[in-house]
Design an enzyme around this catalytic site. Structure first.
Site, PDB file in Angstrom:
ATOM      1  CD1 TRP A 104      -1.849  -2.295   2.076  1.00  0.00           C
ATOM      2  CD2 TRP A 104      -2.411  -1.066  -0.135  1.00  0.00           C
ATOM      3  NE1 TRP A 104      -2.748  -2.759   1.250  1.00  0.00           N
ATOM      4  CE2 TRP A 104      -3.098  -2.821   0.099  1.00  0.00           C
ATOM      5  CE3 TRP A 104      -3.350  -0.699  -0.716  1.00  0.00           C
ATOM      6  CZ2 TRP A 104      -4.256  -3.401  -0.758  1.00  0.00           C
ATOM      7  CZ3 TRP A 104      -4.354  -1.273  -2.399  1.00  0.00           C
ATOM      8  CH2 TRP A 104      -4.728  -2.479  -1.441  1.00  0.00           C
ATOM      9  CG  ASP A 174      -2.635   4.879   4.641  1.00  0.00           C
ATOM     10  OD1 ASP A 174      -4.106   4.568   4.833  1.00  0.00           O
ATOM     11  OD2 ASP A 174      -2.411   3.356   3.173  1.00  0.00           O
ATOM     12  CE  LYS A 198      -7.238  -2.339   4.965  1.00  0.00           C
ATOM     13  NZ  LYS A 198      -8.325  -3.369   3.887  1.00  0.00           N
TER      14      LYS A 198
HETATM   15  N1  PMP Z   1      -4.260   1.170   2.751  1.00  0.00           N
HETATM   16  C1  PMP Z   1      -4.238   0.110   3.454  1.00  0.00           C
HETATM   17  C2  PMP Z   1      -3.350  -0.234   4.282  1.00  0.00           C
HETATM   18  C3  PMP Z   1      -4.863  -0.537   3.267  1.00  0.00           C
HETATM   19  O1  PMP Z   1      -4.669  -1.972   4.200  1.00  0.00           O
HETATM   20  C4  PMP Z   1      -5.250  -0.502   1.987  1.00  0.00           C
HETATM   21  C5  PMP Z   1      -6.603  -1.733   1.615  1.00  0.00           C
HETATM   22  N2  PMP Z   1      -6.678  -2.938   2.705  1.00  0.00           N
HETATM   23  C6  PMP Z   1      -5.257   0.362   1.509  1.00  0.00           C
HETATM   24  C7  PMP Z   1      -4.467   1.468   1.486  1.00  0.00           C
HETATM   25  C8  PMP Z   1      -6.828   0.353  -0.102  1.00  0.00           C
HETATM   26  O2  PMP Z   1      -7.740   1.276   0.334  1.00  0.00           O
HETATM   27  P1  PMP Z   1      -8.862   1.463  -0.056  1.00  0.00           P
HETATM   28  O3  PMP Z   1      -9.352   0.260  -0.712  1.00  0.00           O
HETATM   29  O4  PMP Z   1     -10.306   2.096   1.019  1.00  0.00           O
HETATM   30  O5  PMP Z   1      -9.004   2.158  -1.112  1.00  0.00           O
END
Ligand code: PMP
Length: 362
Positions: A104, A174, A198
């Site tokens: 990510w 994030d 989450k």
């Molecule tokens: N950042 C992290 C740490 C994540 O775990 C995730 C999704 N698993 C994301 C970003 C992406 O999130 P989204 O699907 O809400 O765009």
């Protein structure tokens, strides 16, 4: 068909507190005092304004958000924040620093690279992202526009125990997979963002907490929907917000406050994770993938001695009512996501299953 609930170890969208689901169900046809469903009313109605105001007040209370920060409810997931952060905060001359701790964080940096200059301040890729960087490994650009980090790495099961020291450089974090899982010091951040699905609620809403002075960086030429300043000016109501997701998020924040806030939540999360890691470390049959000082309280990742044993583990666990244990496709192995709403009994059930599986196949 099973009617009662099984234990849901999904990495996200993930388990929600049962009292929240029950309240949402009770109120679905008619919000108390409103006589219509939250799904049916105008986002400009007093009833929804109250829902939004209460969710914001709860977030402020939970995370002790200073008055100099704005709380925004946006759409597009954390992934849109990967783009909005540089669009709003990275100017043409400046450089943005990224700390790369997994998939990510890498995606966040890739989006920024499309928009401006990026410097990788640290990366643990050479160690397959099994830990977060040590303070001495982080090399920041003097005068950087911001430094971006990922507090919990959902795929690799690693989590920062302390924030990196960044001096005067604005810190963007994030926190998608560990938001509200432990006390947080908002004042050490410039921007915190997290998809709700989450730890905070259903998919569809992203919470952004941004220090007010940074809103001045949003260029007037930005499309309105991509501008933090526009969303802040309009109280997250520039257009129709994701009303249902915000409503459920508000029920979750209320549930967190009622159970004792982030201090109490952290204690429970530590207890759950400790129980699971103790079992992983017990005999060597299971092998934790994260280095010990970087272990996540939210996503517990481990391996067995072969992929065949892992596959059988996941299949048998599922039959025993333990769902969602397969690791992310890019990392393999097993991943038990035990977010705030994941019940302690579920951790006990997984540990019992692990003991039994080892007895039979070890
Ligand atoms: N950042 C992290 C740490 C994540 O775990 C995730 C999704 N698993 C994301 C970003 C992406 O999130 P989204 O699907 O809400 O765009």
């Amino acid at each position: 068909m099973r009617s009662e609930r099984i234990f849901n170890f999904s990495a996200g969208p993930a388990v929600l507190p049962v009292p929240v689901l029950e309240q949402a169900q009770r109120e679905l046809k008619a919000l108390p005092g409103v006589g219509m469903s939250i799904l049916e009313i105008s986002h400009r109605s007093k009833a929804f304004e109250d829902v939004l105001a209460r969710a914001e007040a709860d977030i402020r209370q939970l995370a002790n958000v200073p008055p100099t920060y704005r709380v925004l409810f946006l759409q597009g997931g954390a992934s849109l924040q990967f783009a909005m952060v540089p669009m709003n905060l990275l100017t043409a001359e400046a450089t943005a620093d990224y700390i790369i701790t997994g998939v990510w964080a890498t995606k966040a940096a890739e989006e920024a690279r499309k928009l401006g200059k990026v410097h990788i301040a640290a990366t643990t890729k050479a160690e397959q992202f099994t830990r977060v960087p040590r303070p001495a490994e982080i090399v920041l650009t003097p005068g950087a526009a911001y430094v971006h980090m990922t507090s919990n790495n959902t795929i690799y099961g690693t989590e920062w125990k302390d924030l990196p020291r960044v001096g005067d450089i604005p810190l963007v974090n994030d926190t998608s997979s560990d938001m509200f899982s432990r006390p947080m010091d908002v004042s050490k951040h410039a921007v915190i963002y997290a998809g709700a699905q989450k730890n905070m609620g259903p998919a569809g809403v992203t919470v952004v907490i941004i220090r007010e002075d940074l809103l001045a960086r949003s260029a007037a030429s930005l499309p309105a929907m991509l501008s933090y300043a526009v969303h802040a000016e309009n109280g997250s109501m520039h257009n129709t917000p994701p009303v249902f997701a915000i409503y459920v998020l508000g029920l979750v924040t209320r549930w967190l406050i009622e159970r004792g806030g982030l201090d109490e939540t952290a204690k429970i999360n530590e207890r759950k994770a400790a129980r699971l890691y103790a079992e992983i470390d017990n005999t060597g049959f299971y092998r934790g993938t994260a280095q010990k000082d970087s272990r996540s309280l939210m996503n517990v990742t481990f391996r067995l001695s072969s992929e065949a044993l892992e596959k059988q583990f996941v299949n048998e666990a599922e039959r025993a009512g333990l769902d969602g244990l397969k690791g992310h496709r890019s990392a393999g192995g097993i991943r038990a996501s035990i977010y705030n709403a994941f019940p302690e009994e579920g951790v006990v059930a997984l540990v019992d299953f692990m003991k039994d599986y080892e007895r039979r196949l070890g």
